[in-house]
Design a protein around this motif. Sequence first.
Motif, PDB file in Angstrom:
ATOM      1  N   LYS A   1       3.968  64.420  81.141  1.00 27.57           N
ATOM      2  CA  LYS A   1       4.949  65.416  80.700  1.00 27.57           C
ATOM      3  C   LYS A   1       6.356  64.819  80.673  1.00 27.57           C
ATOM      4  CE  LYS A   1       2.358  69.446  82.329  1.00 27.57           C
ATOM      5  NZ  LYS A   1       2.057  70.001  80.997  1.00 27.57           N
TER       6      LYS A   1
ATOM      7  N   ASP B   1      11.406  67.024  76.508  1.00 31.02           N
ATOM      8  CA  ASP B   1      10.778  67.649  75.348  1.00 31.02           C
ATOM      9  C   ASP B   1      10.404  69.086  75.666  1.00 31.02           C
ATOM     10  OD1 ASP B   1       9.541  68.236  73.004  1.00 31.02           O
ATOM     11  OD2 ASP B   1       8.300  66.425  72.938  1.00 31.02           O
TER      12      ASP B   1
ATOM     13  N   ASP C   1      10.354  71.658  73.775  1.00 31.96           N
ATOM     14  CA  ASP C   1       9.573  72.352  72.769  1.00 31.96           C
ATOM     15  C   ASP C   1       8.081  72.096  72.973  1.00 31.96           C
ATOM     16  OD1 ASP C   1       9.670  73.941  70.213  1.00 31.96           O
ATOM     17  OD2 ASP C   1       8.568  72.185  69.493  1.00 31.96           O
ATOM     18  N   GLU C   2       7.738  70.878  73.358  1.00 29.24           N
ATOM     19  CA  GLU C   2       6.335  70.517  73.591  1.00 29.24           C
ATOM     20  C   GLU C   2       5.834  71.041  74.940  1.00 29.24           C
ATOM     21  OE1 GLU C   2       2.635  68.781  72.678  1.00 29.24           O
ATOM     22  OE2 GLU C   2       4.409  69.086  71.436  1.00 29.24           O
ATOM     23  N   TYR C   3       6.741  71.067  75.932  1.00 30.02           N
ATOM     24  CA  TYR C   3       6.352  71.488  77.288  1.00 30.02           C
ATOM     25  C   TYR C   3       7.238  72.657  77.743  1.00 30.02           C
ATOM     26  CZ  TYR C   3       4.401  66.801  76.857  1.00 30.02           C
ATOM     27  OH  TYR C   3       3.742  65.689  76.405  1.00 30.02           O
TER      28      TYR C   3
ATOM     29  N   LEU D   1      12.746  66.433  68.313  1.00 31.23           N
ATOM     30  CA  LEU D   1      11.501  66.487  69.075  1.00 31.23           C
ATOM     31  C   LEU D   1      10.680  67.720  68.695  1.00 31.23           C
ATOM     32  CD1 LEU D   1      12.698  65.371  72.627  1.00 31.23           C
ATOM     33  CD2 LEU D   1      11.488  64.022  70.912  1.00 31.23           C
ATOM     34  N   GLY D   2      11.121  68.420  67.668  1.00 29.97           N
ATOM     35  CA  GLY D   2      10.336  69.552  67.194  1.00 29.97           C
ATOM     36  C   GLY D   2      10.991  70.896  67.372  1.00 29.97           C
TER      37      GLY D   2
END
Length: 464
Positions: free
Chosen positions: A81, A85, A87-89, A303-304
């Motif tokens: 993790k 990030d 957005d991802e996590y 990063l999204g």
Amino acid sequence: MLHKKDDVRDELLDEVFASGDLSVSLPKYRMPQKEHLAAHAYQVVTDELMLDGNSRQNLATFCQTWLEPEIRAIMADTLDKNMIDKDEYPQTAEIEARCVHILADLWNSPDAENTLGTSTTGSSEAAMLGGMALLWNWRARQRAAGKPTDKPNMICGPVQVCWHKFARYWDVELREIPMEGDRFIMNAEEVIKRVDENTIGVVPTLGVTFTGQYEPVHEVSDALDKLQEEKGLDIPIHVDGASGGFIAPFTLPELVWDFRLPRVKSINTSGHKFGLAPLGVGWVVWRDAAELPEDLIFNVNYLGGNMPTFALNFSRPGGQIVAQYYNFMRLGREGYRKVHQSCHDTSMFLAEEIAKLGHFDIINNGGAESGIPAVSWKLKDGVDHPFTLFDLADRLRTRGWQVPAYTMPADRQDLPVQRILVRQGFGRDEASLLMADYRAAIEHFDKHPIVNSMTEEEAGSFHH
């Protein structure tokens, strides 16, 4: 091909130290040309680590060296993790935000649910972020008043090296209050002597590195209030609570040092010290959102998702933050109080036993009223000692103990001291074993007095 297949099978079945991989010394400063079996590479690397000291016997470090099995499991579960990030996590990001608000509440922020803060890789990074906010806010005030911004200064007592780095990196004059006689920390009088309109802030330390003592934040704040009434200078305070920020709220809750003082604008702390988290996490929290300049916040979208960030590092592991949250949920206020009070009790036990040895004067006994669970002492004056503190520290290393001896900073470089940090995982039994080795070391020097004593450099002492 069949013969090669048999060769591979034989290699896999070899006892590790009889294998071809370990029949030669592997290169140390260049990458080997060929790959090696995982088990063999693992054996080589972990065998080298045997030469390190035992971290549980490292009484110099402030950092946590004992962890519950559940924390080790959390670290394994979160190795992949990336904290940045969000957005991802998103849930890891939510846990980070919860930790910030928990700390704001612990430190009595007037708006704990809405203030700003962030995790960092340690208290040094957190301290630099706090210092940067002081600097940016001071520049804004100076520009608004039509005054120059080229000569900022900051007032502190005897500080850890991170503040020297901050001053050098951001071109701020560090007005560090020197020690004098038996005064080893800042006081209000010395602070007021040094402040002026170019002072970006005053930084008291809650748990001074050299002795473990708390600097008098309330006293300094009151003096700055009086200064503002008399001269109009509004000087903010940032508290370096690297160690004490996770101790005082539990073992000395009546001590007023935090956001209960309006002049305290930000606080940094170290989660991997007395926050009981694994190595690699610190925290900084501002009194309210207005104290963090918007210029220090960056928004990234590559990063999204669109994410604000204001740490010095970018990619960071998320496991330590999750482990910090686990500690909050696992221990609660009562659990933290029990852990730290136990450390204070062990510190005071050590102080009593060290005083009984007859060679030493205690500077700080590690009780809750005097600072963090750190015992510090010096050699008695006017007594002929058959060793120096550096000799004693070196002798204790033969039993694996790392008990640092070092000289004080300006203006007491003439004073060598020794210090023990008592952390979770170092209890009364370990303290008794240490004291048995202390007595044995002194008996050794009584029989074999040191003629040419070690210097600090020869002893390799440190005081992180």
